[in-house]
Write a protein that holds these residues in place. Structure first.
Motif, PDB file in Angstrom:
ATOM      1  N   GLY A   1     -27.807 -31.585  32.531  1.00 22.41           N
ATOM      2  CA  GLY A   1     -27.286 -30.880  31.367  1.00 22.41           C
ATOM      3  C   GLY A   1     -27.999 -31.224  30.080  1.00 22.41           C
ATOM      4  O   GLY A   1     -29.087 -31.809  30.088  1.00 22.41           O
ATOM      5  N   THR A   2     -27.365 -30.870  28.968  1.00 20.49           N
ATOM      6  CA  THR A   2     -27.985 -31.095  27.666  1.00 20.49           C
ATOM      7  C   THR A   2     -27.368 -32.321  27.005  1.00 20.49           C
ATOM      8  O   THR A   2     -26.385 -32.864  27.496  1.00 20.49           O
ATOM      9  N   LYS A   3     -27.934 -32.698  25.874  1.00 22.57           N
ATOM     10  CA  LYS A   3     -27.520 -33.927  25.211  1.00 22.57           C
ATOM     11  C   LYS A   3     -26.045 -33.854  24.802  1.00 22.57           C
ATOM     12  O   LYS A   3     -25.282 -34.774  25.051  1.00 22.57           O
ATOM     13  N   ASP A   4     -25.661 -32.733  24.183  1.00 25.80           N
ATOM     14  CA  ASP A   4     -24.293 -32.651  23.693  1.00 25.80           C
ATOM     15  C   ASP A   4     -23.325 -32.063  24.714  1.00 25.80           C
ATOM     16  O   ASP A   4     -22.117 -32.103  24.530  1.00 25.80           O
ATOM     17  N   SER A   5     -23.851 -31.460  25.755  1.00 28.64           N
ATOM     18  CA  SER A   5     -22.990 -30.937  26.823  1.00 28.64           C
ATOM     19  C   SER A   5     -23.545 -31.404  28.166  1.00 28.64           C
ATOM     20  O   SER A   5     -24.209 -30.653  28.857  1.00 28.64           O
ATOM     21  N   PRO A   6     -23.273 -32.649  28.522  1.00 33.09           N
ATOM     22  CA  PRO A   6     -23.830 -33.129  29.783  1.00 33.09           C
ATOM     23  C   PRO A   6     -23.123 -32.515  30.986  1.00 33.09           C
ATOM     24  O   PRO A   6     -22.025 -31.979  30.858  1.00 33.09           O
ATOM     25  N   GLY A   7     -23.788 -32.609  32.125  1.00 33.98           N
ATOM     26  CA  GLY A   7     -23.190 -32.127  33.363  1.00 33.98           C
ATOM     27  C   GLY A   7     -23.522 -30.680  33.651  1.00 33.98           C
ATOM     28  O   GLY A   7     -24.510 -30.137  33.157  1.00 33.98           O
ATOM     29  N   THR A   8     -22.697 -30.080  34.466  1.00 41.78           N
ATOM     30  CA  THR A   8     -22.958 -28.714  34.892  1.00 41.78           C
ATOM     31  C   THR A   8     -21.957 -27.753  34.259  1.00 41.78           C
ATOM     32  O   THR A   8     -20.945 -28.164  33.729  1.00 41.78           O
ATOM     33  N   ALA A   9     -22.296 -26.474  34.337  1.00 48.03           N
ATOM     34  CA  ALA A   9     -21.363 -25.430  33.918  1.00 48.03           C
ATOM     35  C   ALA A   9     -21.020 -24.619  35.158  1.00 48.03           C
ATOM     36  O   ALA A   9     -21.906 -24.309  35.955  1.00 48.03           O
TER      37      ALA A   9
END
Lengths: 634, 220
Positions: free
Chosen positions: A370-378
């Motif tokens: 994921g991204t720095k401010d939204s870790p993990g998966t969607a």
């Protein structure tokens, strides 16, 4: 916690784990096995008949081959889905299975050596015989964390979950001090998957710090958005992952009781969660003295009665308390005064499903995705005009284009992409220009949509954006609890204006009126339902304003969707004299042949049902929709 | 008890800690438009969405009924954003209110008239369309009538009526735009009413109104 207790927890879990692994080995090793996807999506496509056929065929032939009912793999477009494992072959996934195919698979693959490649979607592992999922374009993007077990284990068999690594997180967690768990969740940056993306660790901290001895955790499974079905699929396919997350949350926050608030409209989810709870209690994974420790945690299922607003935390608390499901003002926060006035943490199904894996693998593992401010998966539920409807799990930061065109295989019938509606009635419609947007909580918010429940409805050129906005507004105004002025009356006022637009009765100044009203309802409403209800309007106005203007100025629906603004017309040069298909199909006898036996629609009589358009044979394709209706030649 | 000092529209006032801003203002003679606020109710309704104020340091206006007073708080009740929201809420209410002041018993004491005056806006909606529901009037009670078409769903009568279990006649039913003040199963009020008529006294509009020649003193 004392060292002796620590070792008892680990030993207790080791025992359970050993038994589970042995059970699964006994079940699947050195023999063929059949997994039938029988979540709601599969059942709707006939999975129960397939399951019955497999069981009968196996029994008739007296084969040693377990037939296991599993949940949803996410490939809802190809339901019913079946996975067959056989020694010497990689596990193979079949799609669109019916009882006839099922019988053939038993005869030719279980008994014979023909894996029937004509029905294969893909093998689960790369191999030399059959195409595998790794060859799909979506394999490049998909990364499964919370959907990992879905469709692969029997949701009613706790040992299969444990053998797949389940409850390891819990066993590890209750060996840790609660503060350390909260810190781990904070470090992981896990954000609430219910919509707003509030940091889960911080919420737990508020709950832990709140004064009081009685605290509650609620799992929010009141998934009511049109087009969202991820929570349902997880509860039906892997209920233990949510239960495990809930227990860990309870331990971290210091709660004694947990609730799973699930809609009564999800009977299969209710049933499977109920079975899962009983099993976890039996193995001392929930209830009193979990794994021999002094931690007690009991979980109850509460069935919601189908009010969308009860997905809002304070309304949910009222509903559990036996009151009408209307929201309460905040502050106080739920973590200060929630259910029965006690500190309460409310987490979404998906949020809780991540928890066991973060504890098991560590926060540093989680933030790799994921991204720095939204870790993990969607996790998204793909629906609407898309080839591969179903569930997808991709790392945060994947672009909309990749999700829709690579994972979802694009738009069917060679139509053009027009918009994607993300986040249900609280979300927004994003246009083609937003397709390269990397998806995370903040980028979606900036674009005017929200992550929401993870519903992603794809619209093509035949979808009218004004009508889409009207549809969602109709939903929210119907689901408004009616408590506060802005939501109760504001959504109705907006719906009236939108309805006028779709019926060609709008005025240009109504657009400004609508926009102003939308901003006011957003700012003035008491709870999240009203505050986000205008989003579909605001985003369609932002990205598709010209469509609104065409409706009003020209009385024209460019997508040919709004019934009042279109007319059906038979092209005389295409109509075939000898064909009467449309005449027979017309429900109101509006179509008659003229002297040359060319068919003509009486516009006065026509009710615009569209049946004739479907009835006209494709080789003629003589019937078209025209907008505005005045386009019809006299 | 240590009192909290705050400033509302330039006027310095003292309030009990934990008190809601709306009541601190009202008790000090500063009027902030409101309909659903009930002083003895522990949790605010926060339903009418009219008591918007601006607090120094906050970007967005807030409802005064849900905010606790704090020491040094500086409140502006005439801020443009707060007024705009209050007016928007009021116009929404008025667009679904059967407006007929001339024939309404509440004329002159109606809180809607007072709010219109305070917010300097018209009673008739200018921008929004009229959305009236044409609900039937309940005049079964000998003392008063219930006209749900004039009701603003503030909930004051429901709170009073439900204070004791023997009464508990009035309540809300349905949801969304259809939410309505009514009785259980829509039965006539008279079936269970104890004629205390407190509901009429607290009604901010003419929705609950004494019949001609009757008043609360007429309780048998």
């Amino acid at each position: 916690m004392k060292a002796t207790e620590r070792s008892t927890i680990a030993t207790a879990f080791q025992e359970i784990s050993k038994r589970a692994v042995a059970h699964v080995r006994e079940l699947k090793q050195n023999k063929p096995y059949i997994l039938v996807g029988a979540a709601t999506c599969g059942r709707a496509a006939g999975a129960l008949d397939v399951l019955k056929t497999f069981r009968e065929e196996i029994k008739k032939r007296n084969l040693d081959c377990p037939v296991i009912e599993v949940g949803c793999m996410g490939h809802c477009y190809a339901e019913p889905i079946v996975i067959i494992g056989k020694p010497g072959y990689p596990p193979v996934c079949y799609g669109y299975v019916n009882p006839v195919i099922a019988e053939r698979l038993v005869n030719e693959f279980i008994l014979g050596e023909n894996p029937c490649p004509e029905f294969v979607i893909g093998a689960l592992e790369a191999n030399d015989i059959l195409p595998s999922f790794q060859d799909f374009p979506r394999a490049k993007y998909e990364q499964k964390i919370i959907l990992k077990n879905c469709g692969h284990i029997d949701p009613t068999d706790i040992e299969q979950y444990i053998a797949a690594g389940g409850y390891t997180g819990l066993a590890k967690a209750i060996d840790m001090p609660p503060e350390a768990i909260i810190n781990e969740i904070k470090k992981s940056g896990l954000r609430g998957r219910g919509g707003a993306g509030f940091p889960a660790g911080r919420k737990w901290q508020y709950g832990r710090d709140a004064k009081g001895t009685t605290k509650y955790i609620i799992c929010n499974a009141d998934e009511g958005d049109p087009g969202a079905f991820v929570d349902r699929a997880i509860l039906e396919s892997d209920p233990h992952s949510v239960i495990e997350g809930l227990i860990i949350a309870g331990y971290a926050v210091g709660a004694r009781y947990g609730y799973i608030y699930v809609r009564a409209e999800y009977p299969l989810a209710v049933e499977r969660v109920g079975i899962a709870l009983k099993q976890s209690k039996k193995l001392k994974l929930s209830g009193s003295n979990i794994l021999g420790s002094n931690f007690n945690f009991d979980i109850r299922i509460f069935q919601g009665s189908g009010a969308f607003v009860c997905g809002e935390a304070t309304a949910m608390a009222n509903s559990i308390e036996g009151k009408a499901g209307t929201p309460r003002p905040r502050p106080p926060r739920m973590t200060t005064s929630g259910l029965f006035g006690k500190p309460t943490v409310v987490n979404n199904v998906k949020t809780l499903a991540y928890v066991p894996q973060i504890i098991k693998n560590g926060a540093s593992w989680f933030i790799k995705t994921g991204t720095k401010d939204s870790p993990g998966t969607a996790v998204f539920a793909l629906a609407g005009k898309i080839v591969n409807t179903g569930m997808v799990e991709v790392p945060m930061g994947t672009t909309l284009r990749q999700i829709i065109f690579d994972v979802g295989s694009g738009i069917p019938n060679k139509k053009l992409f027009k918009a994607v509606q993300i986040g249900g009635p609280s979300g927004g419609c994003l246009p083609e220009a937003s397709l390269d947007l990397p998806v995370d909580f903040d980028s979606l918010q900036n674009a005017g949509a929200i992550m929401g429940s993870g519903g992603m409805v794809i619209c093509d050129e035949d979808d009218c954006m004004v009508e889409i906005a009207r549809y969602f507004l109709e939903f929210t105004q119907r689901e408004s609890c009616g408590k506060c002025t802005f939501c109760r009356l504001g959504t109705r006022q907006m719906l009236e204006i939108l309805t006028d637009f779709t019926q060609g009765k709008g005025k240009l100044e109504d657009i400004d009126n609508l926009e102003k009203l939308a901003e006011e309802v957003k700012a003035g409403s008491l709870c999240g339902l009203g505050q986000t209800a205008p989003n579909p309007i605001l985003t369609t106005l932002r990205y598709f304003r010209n469509e609104y203007e065409e409706h009003i100025k020209l009385g024209k629906c460019p997508a040919l969707m709004c019934q009042h603004l279109i007319a059906y017309y038979i092209l005389p040069d295409k109509c075939e004299r000898s064909c009467d298909a449309c005449i027979g199909s017309c429900t109101v006898e509006a179509i008659t042949p003229n002297k040359k036996r060319i068919k003509v629609i009486d516009q006065e009589k026509c009710v615009k049902c569209g049946t004739c358009l479907k009835a006209c044979p494709p080789q003629y394709n003589a019937i078209v929709k025209l907008s505005p209706p005045s386009e019809v030649p006299k | 008890m240590k009192m909290v000092n705050l400033t509302i529209d330039g006027k310095k006032i003292k309030a009990r800690p934990g008190e809601k801003l709306l009541w601190a203002a009202l008790d000090n003679g500063i009027y902030i438009p409101n309909l659903c606020a009930i002083k003895d109710k522990p949790e605010p309704n926060a339903a009418c969405r009219l008591c918007w104020v601006e607090i120094e340091g906050n970007k967005e206006p807030v409802t005064a009924c849900t905010i606790e007073v704090a020491d040094g708080m500086v409140v502006n009740i005439r801020g443009q954003n707060a007024l705009a929201l209050a007016r928007a809420g009021f116009e929404l209410l008025m667009a679904s209110h059967a407006l007929d002041c001339a024939h309404c018993s509440a004329n002159g004491v109606c809180e809607l008239q007072k709010i219109a005056k305070t917010l300097k806006c018209s009673l008739k909606p200018r921008r929004l369309r009229l959305l009236l529901r044409d609900l039937s009037v309940d005049d079964s009670n000998p003392l008063f009538t219930l006209d749900p078409n004039k009701c603003v769903l503030c909930g004051r009568c429901v709170w009073e009526c439900r204070k004791s279990k023997e009464k508990a006649v009035l309540g809300f039913a349905h949801r969304g735009f259809d939410r309505v003040l009514t009785t259980f199963g829509d039965e006539p009020i008279e079936e269970r009413c104890m004629n205390c008529s407190t509901c009429v006294e607290v009604c901010p509009t003419g929705a609950l109104a004494f019949k001609e020649g009757k008043k609360s003193a007429d309780i048998a």
